[in-house]
Design a protein around this motif. Sequence first.
Motif, PDB file in Angstrom:
ATOM      1  N   SER A 155       0.824  -1.211   0.000  1.00  0.00           N
ATOM      2  CA  SER A 155       0.000   0.000   0.000  1.00  0.00           C
ATOM      3  C   SER A 155       0.856   1.259   0.000  1.00  0.00           C
ATOM      4  CB  SER A 155      -0.932   0.010   1.222  1.00  0.00           C
ATOM      5  OG  SER A 155      -1.998  -0.905   1.058  1.00  0.00           O
ATOM      6  N   GLU A 156       1.969   1.216   0.714  1.00  0.00           N
ATOM      7  CA  GLU A 156       2.824   2.401   0.762  1.00  0.00           C
ATOM      8  C   GLU A 156       3.542   2.612  -0.572  1.00  0.00           C
ATOM      9  OE1 GLU A 156       5.230   2.521   4.305  1.00  0.00           O
ATOM     10  OE2 GLU A 156       3.462   2.877   5.546  1.00  0.00           O
ATOM     11  N   GLU A 157       3.792   1.533  -1.310  1.00  0.00           N
ATOM     12  CA  GLU A 157       4.323   1.715  -2.663  1.00  0.00           C
ATOM     13  C   GLU A 157       3.252   2.317  -3.561  1.00  0.00           C
ATOM     14  OE1 GLU A 157       5.332  -0.933  -6.492  1.00  0.00           O
ATOM     15  OE2 GLU A 157       6.447  -1.548  -4.703  1.00  0.00           O
ATOM     16  N   LEU A 158       2.015   1.816  -3.466  1.00  0.00           N
ATOM     17  CA  LEU A 158       0.924   2.393  -4.248  1.00  0.00           C
ATOM     18  C   LEU A 158       0.745   3.870  -3.917  1.00  0.00           C
ATOM     19  CD1 LEU A 158      -1.703  -0.500  -3.968  1.00  0.00           C
ATOM     20  CD2 LEU A 158      -0.463   0.191  -6.029  1.00  0.00           C
ATOM     21  N   ALA A 159       0.816   4.198  -2.634  1.00  0.00           N
ATOM     22  CA  ALA A 159       0.674   5.592  -2.220  1.00  0.00           C
ATOM     23  C   ALA A 159       1.783   6.450  -2.809  1.00  0.00           C
ATOM     24  CB  ALA A 159       0.685   5.688  -0.694  1.00  0.00           C
ATOM     25  N   GLY A 160       3.025   5.917  -2.833  1.00  0.00           N
ATOM     26  CA  GLY A 160       4.131   6.662  -3.414  1.00  0.00           C
ATOM     27  C   GLY A 160       3.933   6.905  -4.899  1.00  0.00           C
ATOM     28  N   ARG A 161       3.467   5.892  -5.613  1.00  0.00           N
ATOM     29  CA  ARG A 161       3.231   6.048  -7.044  1.00  0.00           C
ATOM     30  C   ARG A 161       2.120   7.072  -7.305  1.00  0.00           C
ATOM     31  NH1 ARG A 161       5.370   2.200 -10.430  1.00  0.00           N
ATOM     32  NH2 ARG A 161       6.279   0.337  -9.492  1.00  0.00           N
ATOM     33  N   LEU A 162       1.042   6.979  -6.532  1.00  0.00           N
ATOM     34  CA  LEU A 162      -0.092   7.883  -6.743  1.00  0.00           C
ATOM     35  C   LEU A 162       0.289   9.324  -6.428  1.00  0.00           C
ATOM     36  CD1 LEU A 162      -2.887   5.595  -5.274  1.00  0.00           C
ATOM     37  CD2 LEU A 162      -2.761   6.422  -7.638  1.00  0.00           C
ATOM     38  N   GLU A 163       0.993   9.515  -5.332  1.00  0.00           N
ATOM     39  CA  GLU A 163       1.389  10.868  -4.957  1.00  0.00           C
ATOM     40  C   GLU A 163       2.338  11.470  -5.993  1.00  0.00           C
ATOM     41  OE1 GLU A 163       1.669  12.525  -0.601  1.00  0.00           O
ATOM     42  OE2 GLU A 163       3.601  11.655  -1.159  1.00  0.00           O
ATOM     43  N   ALA A 164       3.254  10.643  -6.520  1.00  0.00           N
ATOM     44  CA  ALA A 164       4.183  11.118  -7.541  1.00  0.00           C
ATOM     45  C   ALA A 164       3.453  11.558  -8.804  1.00  0.00           C
ATOM     46  CB  ALA A 164       5.196  10.025  -7.876  1.00  0.00           C
ATOM     47  N   ALA A 165       2.280  10.989  -9.036  1.00  0.00           N
ATOM     48  CA  ALA A 165       1.503  11.315 -10.239  1.00  0.00           C
ATOM     49  C   ALA A 165       0.442  12.379  -9.974  1.00  0.00           C
ATOM     50  CB  ALA A 165       0.847  10.050 -10.784  1.00  0.00           C
ATOM     51  N   PRO A 211       6.503   7.039 -14.215  1.00  0.00           N
ATOM     52  CA  PRO A 211       6.278   8.143 -15.149  1.00  0.00           C
ATOM     53  C   PRO A 211       7.567   8.930 -15.371  1.00  0.00           C
ATOM     54  CG  PRO A 211       4.564   8.060 -13.467  1.00  0.00           C
ATOM     55  CD  PRO A 211       5.618   7.082 -13.057  1.00  0.00           C
ATOM     56  N   PRO A 212       7.739   9.524 -16.542  1.00  0.00           N
ATOM     57  CA  PRO A 212       8.960  10.287 -16.828  1.00  0.00           C
ATOM     58  C   PRO A 212       9.193  11.385 -15.790  1.00  0.00           C
ATOM     59  CG  PRO A 212       7.654   9.990 -18.816  1.00  0.00           C
ATOM     60  CD  PRO A 212       6.816   9.495 -17.677  1.00  0.00           C
ATOM     61  N   GLY A 213      10.443  11.536 -15.397  1.00  0.00           N
ATOM     62  CA  GLY A 213      10.795  12.616 -14.495  1.00  0.00           C
ATOM     63  C   GLY A 213      10.650  12.319 -13.028  1.00  0.00           C
ATOM     64  N   VAL A 214      10.111  11.143 -12.665  1.00  0.00           N
ATOM     65  CA  VAL A 214       9.904  10.846 -11.250  1.00  0.00           C
ATOM     66  C   VAL A 214      11.221  10.523 -10.566  1.00  0.00           C
ATOM     67  CG1 VAL A 214       8.875   9.221  -9.629  1.00  0.00           C
ATOM     68  CG2 VAL A 214       7.514  10.142 -11.503  1.00  0.00           C
ATOM     69  N   ALA A 215      12.056   9.690 -11.173  1.00  0.00           N
ATOM     70  CA  ALA A 215      13.325   9.326 -10.556  1.00  0.00           C
ATOM     71  C   ALA A 215      14.313  10.483 -10.690  1.00  0.00           C
ATOM     72  CB  ALA A 215      13.901   8.079 -11.218  1.00  0.00           C
ATOM     73  N   PRO A 216      14.900  10.934  -9.603  1.00  0.00           N
ATOM     74  CA  PRO A 216      15.836  12.063  -9.678  1.00  0.00           C
ATOM     75  C   PRO A 216      17.121  11.671 -10.394  1.00  0.00           C
ATOM     76  CG  PRO A 216      15.841  11.101  -7.484  1.00  0.00           C
ATOM     77  CD  PRO A 216      14.747  10.418  -8.237  1.00  0.00           C
ATOM     78  N   PRO A 217      17.806  12.626 -11.022  1.00  0.00           N
ATOM     79  CA  PRO A 217      19.029  12.298 -11.774  1.00  0.00           C
ATOM     80  C   PRO A 217      20.156  11.813 -10.879  1.00  0.00           C
ATOM     81  CG  PRO A 217      18.721  14.682 -11.598  1.00  0.00           C
ATOM     82  CD  PRO A 217      17.451  14.047 -11.103  1.00  0.00           C
ATOM     83  N   SER A 218      20.050  12.081  -9.555  1.00  0.00           N
ATOM     84  CA  SER A 218      21.123  11.669  -8.652  1.00  0.00           C
ATOM     85  C   SER A 218      21.138  10.176  -8.403  1.00  0.00           C
ATOM     86  CB  SER A 218      20.990  12.411  -7.314  1.00  0.00           C
ATOM     87  OG  SER A 218      19.719  12.142  -6.727  1.00  0.00           O
ATOM     88  N   GLY A 219      20.112   9.470  -8.847  1.00  0.00           N
ATOM     89  CA  GLY A 219      20.099   8.032  -8.655  1.00  0.00           C
ATOM     90  C   GLY A 219      18.797   7.554  -8.052  1.00  0.00           C
ATOM     91  N   PRO A 220      18.746   6.286  -7.623  1.00  0.00           N
ATOM     92  CA  PRO A 220      17.491   5.706  -7.149  1.00  0.00           C
ATOM     93  C   PRO A 220      17.022   6.339  -5.845  1.00  0.00           C
ATOM     94  CG  PRO A 220      19.310   4.219  -6.735  1.00  0.00           C
ATOM     95  CD  PRO A 220      19.850   5.331  -7.575  1.00  0.00           C
ATOM     96  N   ARG A 221      15.724   6.367  -5.663  1.00  0.00           N
ATOM     97  CA  ARG A 221      15.155   6.761  -4.391  1.00  0.00           C
ATOM     98  C   ARG A 221      14.096   5.739  -4.030  1.00  0.00           C
ATOM     99  NH1 ARG A 221      10.032   8.315  -4.603  1.00  0.00           N
ATOM    100  NH2 ARG A 221       9.179   9.208  -6.506  1.00  0.00           N
ATOM    101  N   VAL A 222      13.692   5.732  -2.785  1.00  0.00           N
ATOM    102  CA  VAL A 222      12.697   4.760  -2.343  1.00  0.00           C
ATOM    103  C   VAL A 222      11.335   5.139  -2.882  1.00  0.00           C
ATOM    104  CG1 VAL A 222      11.504   3.874  -0.318  1.00  0.00           C
ATOM    105  CG2 VAL A 222      13.986   4.105  -0.302  1.00  0.00           C
ATOM    106  N   LEU A 223      10.665   4.184  -3.484  1.00  0.00           N
ATOM    107  CA  LEU A 223       9.327   4.400  -4.023  1.00  0.00           C
ATOM    108  C   LEU A 223       8.324   3.962  -2.959  1.00  0.00           C
ATOM    109  CD1 LEU A 223       7.586   5.218  -6.410  1.00  0.00           C
ATOM    110  CD2 LEU A 223       7.704   2.863  -7.201  1.00  0.00           C
ATOM    111  N   ARG A 224       8.073   4.862  -2.015  1.00  0.00           N
ATOM    112  CA  ARG A 224       7.209   4.506  -0.897  1.00  0.00           C
ATOM    113  C   ARG A 224       6.764   5.792  -0.213  1.00  0.00           C
ATOM    114  NH1 ARG A 224       8.949   0.059   3.765  1.00  0.00           N
ATOM    115  NH2 ARG A 224       7.148   0.310   5.129  1.00  0.00           N
ATOM    116  N   ARG A 225       5.554   5.804   0.279  1.00  0.00           N
ATOM    117  CA  ARG A 225       5.041   6.940   1.030  1.00  0.00           C
ATOM    118  C   ARG A 225       4.438   6.397   2.309  1.00  0.00           C
ATOM    119  NH1 ARG A 225       0.852   9.971   3.707  1.00  0.00           N
ATOM    120  NH2 ARG A 225       0.647  12.029   2.737  1.00  0.00           N
ATOM    121  N   ARG A 226       5.010   6.760   3.452  1.00  0.00           N
ATOM    122  CA  ARG A 226       4.547   6.202   4.721  1.00  0.00           C
ATOM    123  C   ARG A 226       3.111   6.603   4.995  1.00  0.00           C
ATOM    124  NH1 ARG A 226       7.113   5.280  10.043  1.00  0.00           N
ATOM    125  NH2 ARG A 226       5.778   3.453   9.721  1.00  0.00           N
TER     126      ARG A 226
END
Length: 490
Positions: free
Chosen positions: A20-30, A157-172
């Motif tokens: 659910s927290e991954e889903l929340a992260g994806r939804l918030e990013a969009a 979606p394009p632009g979500v991942a920062p150019p500095s590298g991976p970040r956690v795809l999760r929203r607590r």
Amino acid sequence: MPGRKVSLVTLGCARNEVDSEELAGRLEAAGWTLADDDADVVLVNTCAFIQAAKQESIDELLSAGSGGAKVVAAGCLAERYGSSLAEELPEAQVLSFDDYGDIAGRLDAVLAGERWPAHEPGDRRRLLPISPAGRQAAPGIAVPGHGTAGRTVPDLPPGVAPPSGPRVLRRRLDAGVVAPLKIASGCDRRCSFCAIPAFRGAFVSRPPQDLVDEAAWLAARGVRELFLVSENSTSYGKDLGDLRLLEAVLPELAAVPGIDRVRVSYLQPAELRPGLVEVMTSTPGVVPYFDLSFQHASGPVLRSMRRFGDRERFCALLDDIRRACPQAGVRSNFIVGFPGETEADVDELYRFLTDARLDAIGIFGYSDEDGTEAASLPGQLPADEIARRVEDLADLADELMAQRAAERIGEVLDVLIEEVHGDGRYTGRAAHQAPEVDGTTEVRARGRLAAGDLVRATVTGTDGADLLAESPAGTTGSPSAAGARRVEPD
């Protein structure tokens, strides 16, 4: 589509919480806004563990749209039944794990009035290679809860991942000081009563660096205890070429700054190696807590379940654990009324429970699960007989857990504070108490404590399986490898 609001309801286990927290992260990013009330869409992450969990999921889906919101079913019940669930429950749209990568797009379509076609359920084990060694390279397979933007989830979606590298795809979604961390998904075992591998898929580990990155991310958000979850934690690393990888990863996670405790859940007795026992009982910051999936203690019943062990072997394993750490916590679940179970088998389970001195015991009545081998086994027991056996064993379990708690009177424990009640009263958990499923410890202290403090306390009494403890002035919480805060009550 501006102003889109979604309410996310999570049912079932801690693994679902991570999903659910991954889903929340994806939804918030969009651009979706998470809301408790007045949501445009209610997304229910369902459970399909046992019949009661299925019914709870269905009831939640039926009530979710009472305020006029669109209703979407995701999670285990939705994945397991797909189009048949959509046909029986037209009030909800049904999504698959394969829809998680574009969950925002799916909800956009639902909000626009489109009817998303439900998937035809299938055996997800077939999506990955039979050989564990080939699974990490398998492209395009959705594995919920494994999201790290830019590395393991390429479909953002394009632009979500920062150019500095991976970040956690999760929203607590929970501000507590304890958080589940998914280390793997799926299962390769073939227990005759279990349908989970068919809809969760074959076993897949997350790379160690992803775990360390996510642990640091959680620590930065106030988490003090990591609760490692999977369908089978003792298999971690088998698809990464190292069956002992968990033994190496645990100290790394415990050393993450800000993390005071690391707890492992769901260990298979057949796979619990001496080296893992040693790491779990000797590594600072890793709690000596053994969530062992025994399921029964009678050899014949366990063979019918297609599982390892018997009473003597399980007692020997517990002896090994307690030789390494006498204060180690142990919990387990047991299925009662399995097809062919005799009174002698039940007596064997009684004897094991009496001898085992478990801190936490779960008793479940057997019920047929669609598509499992056990559903077609001879010797099916009447429902009233299963209920009688469950009641008898549950009563015994309550008594034994209370006795085990009483044995801890006088022990000095490190308690992670989670709730502050005032008047010097606090609720927390000791090392042998996992979140949600086990008992708690009520601490009385003369000083002022806060959620997230790790305090040393002496057990003075019990209330069933729960403990009562006191933390006098001058005591300190024991430091972990992460540098746990030492608390000195005033």
